[in-house]
Design an enzyme around this catalytic site. Structure first.
Site, short mmCIF file in Angstrom:
data_model
loop_
_atom_site.label_atom_id
_atom_site.label_comp_id
_atom_site.label_asym_id
_atom_site.label_seq_id
_atom_site.Cartn_x
_atom_site.Cartn_y
_atom_site.Cartn_z
N ASP A 268 -7.31 -1.60 -7.06
CA ASP A 268 -7.80 -2.20 -5.82
C ASP A 268 -8.20 -3.64 -6.09
O ASP A 268 -8.62 -3.98 -7.20
CB ASP A 268 -9.00 -1.42 -5.27
CG ASP A 268 -9.23 -1.78 -3.81
OD1 ASP A 268 -8.59 -1.19 -2.93
OD2 ASP A 268 -10.03 -2.71 -3.54
N TYR B 13 -15.68 -10.21 0.95
CA TYR B 13 -16.31 -8.90 0.67
C TYR B 13 -17.66 -9.06 0.00
O TYR B 13 -18.61 -8.35 0.31
CB TYR B 13 -15.38 -8.04 -0.20
CG TYR B 13 -14.25 -7.42 0.60
CD1 TYR B 13 -14.48 -6.31 1.39
CD2 TYR B 13 -12.98 -7.98 0.60
CE1 TYR B 13 -13.46 -5.75 2.16
CE2 TYR B 13 -11.95 -7.44 1.36
CZ TYR B 13 -12.20 -6.32 2.13
OH TYR B 13 -11.21 -5.79 2.89
N ARG C 296 0.84 -1.21 0.00
CA ARG C 296 0.00 0.00 0.00
C ARG C 296 0.87 1.26 0.00
O ARG C 296 0.52 2.27 0.61
CB ARG C 296 -0.95 0.00 1.21
CG ARG C 296 -1.86 -1.23 1.28
CD ARG C 296 -2.96 -1.21 0.23
NE ARG C 296 -3.88 -0.12 0.43
CZ ARG C 296 -5.00 -0.19 1.14
NH1 ARG C 296 -5.35 -1.32 1.70
NH2 ARG C 296 -5.78 0.85 1.26
N ARG D 190 -2.91 7.34 1.07
CA ARG D 190 -3.25 8.58 1.78
C ARG D 190 -2.16 9.16 2.66
O ARG D 190 -2.22 10.32 3.03
CB ARG D 190 -4.50 8.35 2.63
CG ARG D 190 -5.78 8.33 1.82
CD ARG D 190 -6.91 7.80 2.64
NE ARG D 190 -6.56 6.48 3.15
CZ ARG D 190 -7.43 5.58 3.57
NH1 ARG D 190 -8.71 5.86 3.57
NH2 ARG D 190 -7.03 4.41 3.99
N ARG E 16 -6.29 12.94 -5.00
CA ARG E 16 -7.57 12.43 -4.52
C ARG E 16 -8.55 13.54 -4.17
O ARG E 16 -9.76 13.32 -4.10
CB ARG E 16 -7.35 11.56 -3.28
CG ARG E 16 -7.36 10.10 -3.53
CD ARG E 16 -8.73 9.53 -3.85
NE ARG E 16 -9.41 9.07 -2.65
CZ ARG E 16 -10.59 9.50 -2.23
NH1 ARG E 16 -11.23 10.41 -2.91
NH2 ARG E 16 -11.14 9.02 -1.14
O1 CP3 Z 1 0.39 1.08 -3.43
C1 CP3 Z 1 -0.58 0.33 -3.37
O2 CP3 Z 1 -0.50 -0.79 -2.85
C2 CP3 Z 1 -1.86 0.84 -3.94
C3 CP3 Z 1 -2.74 -0.14 -4.62
C4 CP3 Z 1 -3.67 -0.88 -3.67
C5 CP3 Z 1 -4.84 -0.33 -3.05
N1 CP3 Z 1 -5.51 -1.35 -2.43
C6 CP3 Z 1 -5.27 1.08 -3.12
C7 CP3 Z 1 -6.27 1.59 -2.14
C8 CP3 Z 1 -3.62 -2.23 -3.34
C9 CP3 Z 1 -2.54 -3.23 -3.69
C10 CP3 Z 1 -4.78 -2.49 -2.56
C11 CP3 Z 1 -5.11 -3.84 -2.08
C12 CP3 Z 1 -6.28 -4.02 -1.21
N2 CP3 Z 1 -7.49 -3.39 -1.24
C13 CP3 Z 1 -6.36 -5.02 -0.22
C14 CP3 Z 1 -5.26 -6.03 0.08
C15 CP3 Z 1 -4.18 -5.46 0.91
C16 CP3 Z 1 -4.56 -5.24 2.36
O3 CP3 Z 1 -4.49 -4.08 2.79
O4 CP3 Z 1 -4.89 -6.21 3.04
C17 CP3 Z 1 -7.62 -4.93 0.38
C18 CP3 Z 1 -8.15 -5.79 1.51
C19 CP3 Z 1 -8.34 -3.90 -0.28
C20 CP3 Z 1 -9.75 -3.46 -0.05
C21 CP3 Z 1 -9.84 -2.05 0.37
N3 CP3 Z 1 -9.55 -0.97 -0.45
C22 CP3 Z 1 -10.22 -1.54 1.62
C23 CP3 Z 1 -10.62 -2.40 2.82
C24 CP3 Z 1 -10.18 -0.15 1.54
C25 CP3 Z 1 -10.62 0.82 2.58
C26 CP3 Z 1 -9.67 0.89 3.71
C27 CP3 Z 1 -8.51 1.79 3.37
O5 CP3 Z 1 -7.37 1.38 3.57
O6 CP3 Z 1 -8.79 2.89 2.92
C28 CP3 Z 1 -9.70 0.19 0.25
C29 CP3 Z 1 -9.47 1.54 -0.28
C30 CP3 Z 1 -8.13 1.82 -0.89
N4 CP3 Z 1 -7.44 0.99 -1.72
C31 CP3 Z 1 -7.38 3.05 -0.75
C32 CP3 Z 1 -6.23 2.89 -1.54
C33 CP3 Z 1 -5.15 3.92 -1.76
C34 CP3 Z 1 -7.80 4.27 0.02
C35 CP3 Z 1 -8.78 4.99 -0.80
C36 CP3 Z 1 -8.80 6.47 -0.56
O7 CP3 Z 1 -8.04 7.19 -1.23
O8 CP3 Z 1 -9.64 6.91 0.23
#
Ligand code: CP3
Length: 339
Positions: free
Chosen positions: A72, A147, A23, A27, A36
């Site tokens: 994502d 999910y 990740r 943010r 964003r």
């Molecule tokens: O650099 C990177 O890794 C970015 C790419 C990436 C994102 N999500 C962007 C994201 C990757 C590889 C993921 C994987 C992801 N998404 C997982 C597996 C990794 C882990 O953390 O266990 C999971 C479970 C998700 C599902 C998901 N996406 C959730 C639960 C959430 C909300 C919680 C949170 O962290 O915000 C997201 C949103 C998300 N995915 C954001 C980002 C940058 C935040 C969105 C925002 O800008 O508000």
């Protein structure tokens, strides 16, 4: 082209330990927040030029040895027909949960180029810009299924386990469909130019080993088996998976991701000739600089016997982490491992 990360994935000797952070685009970076500020998260994911920009941000600022595609794990679930929304502070939401045969029948196995062409376009654009390898990724079927079944994030995974134990055929049917979608999606990413593929199994650690073996692992094996002709290194990250490590070896992955709940020396002893990736507690980035360096030194020393080692966090970087602390960790890995 810096191929240190690729070599480590293949278990080859490297001049220093490569590092990236799960990740890493997100943010905690003010430059991400700026992008964003004008656009929703889902729209961002569907705009290749902006995905390229935010993918590059951590690579440029922190000198990472790998880039990970900005997207994502739930994007392919949306392409299967599950209506996806992201709510500020609440995370992902699926309104139509999949809990019966009719719901499962409504899901399609999408053509990745036709429905998620923006992801493949992002990959093609990134490959022109990058000097480090590009990681493509997908969620593992079990994690994606939670999910769809729960309708979003969960604490207890009641609905998921209830389906597993009371309607196993329905559960397996859902897993088969997600697996077919995920395999085609990762094949398309490979074709577009992804150089390594990571499979994120964020929630599989809630399973007993026997249930992991029956309900989750076979589908990961199918995906990795189906990717063999791409010849790309595959990373399997089972979060909270220390108790599943011996079974995870059978996934067929070249690299196993580790969270921070296991000592890396124990993991090396158990996995034999697989490469390892991890395993700093993401919150340890808050340690005072000297203590952070010391902890990283201990991890690097412990990992010298690994058959390939990639430094990473044990899970995603927390959104309130100061970017300078992350930079301090990356620099420490590079300096202390001889770059
Ligand atoms: O650099 C990177 O890794 C970015 C790419 C990436 C994102 N999500 C962007 C994201 C990757 C590889 C993921 C994987 C992801 N998404 C997982 C597996 C990794 C882990 O953390 O266990 C999971 C479970 C998700 C599902 C998901 N996406 C959730 C639960 C959430 C909300 C919680 C949170 O962290 O915000 C997201 C949103 C998300 N995915 C954001 C980002 C940058 C935040 C969105 C925002 O800008 O508000």
């Amino acid at each position: 082209m810096n191929d240190t990360f690729l070599k480590a994935c293949r278990g080859e000797k490297t001049d220093y330990v490569p590092v990236w952070m799960m990740r890493q685009a997100g943010r905690y970076l003010p430059e991400y927040q700026k992008v964003r500020g004008n656009i929703s998260f889902l729209s961002l994911c569907k705009t290749p030029e902006l995905c390229v920009e935010v993918t590059l941000q951590p690579v440029t600022r922190l000198h990472m040895d790998a880039a990970i595609l900005f997207s994502d794990i739930l994007i392919p679930m949306e392409a299967m027909g599950a209506g996806l929304e992201f709510h500020e502070g609440r995370g992902p939401v699926f309104h139509d949960t999949i809990r019966d045969q009719a719901g499962l029948d409504r899901l399609i196995i999408p053509d990745p180029e036709a429905t998620m062409g923006f992801v493949m376009e992002t990959i093609r654009l990134l490959r022109r810009e990058l000097q480090v390898p590009l990681i493509g990724f997908a969620g593992a079927p079990f994690t994606c299924a939670t999910y769809l079944i729960e309708g979003g994030s969960s604490k207890t995974f009641w609905e998921t386990k209830k389906m597993m134990f009371t309607q196993p055929e329905l559960f397996h049917g859902l897993m088969e469909k997600i697996t077919a979608c995920t395999l085609a999606y990762l094949q398309a990413q490979a074709k577009a130019g992804a150089q390594v593929l990571q499979i994120f199994d964020s929630w599989v650690g809630i399973l007993a080993p026997c249930d992991f073996e029956e309900f989750a692992l076979p589908y990961v094996q199918t995906i990795i088996g189906g990717l063999q002709d791409t010849t790309l290194p595959i990373i399997y990250f089972a979060n909270n998976g220390a108790t599943l490590l011996d079974l995870s070896i059978r996934s067929g992955a070249d690299v196993l991701g580790l969270d921070w709940r296991i000592n890396i020396r124990d993991a090396i002893r158990r996995v034999g000739n697989k490469a390892l990736q991890g395993n700093l507690d993401p919150f340890a980035l808050m340690l005072p600089r000297d203590a952070l360096r010391q902890r990283i030194k201990r991890m690097l020393d412990a990992a010298t016997d690994a058959h390939g080692y990639i430094f990473n966090l044990g899970h995603g970087i927390h959104q309130f982490t100061p970017p300078d602390q992350a930079k301090c960790a990356v620099d420490a890995v590079h300096e202390l491992s001889g770059r």
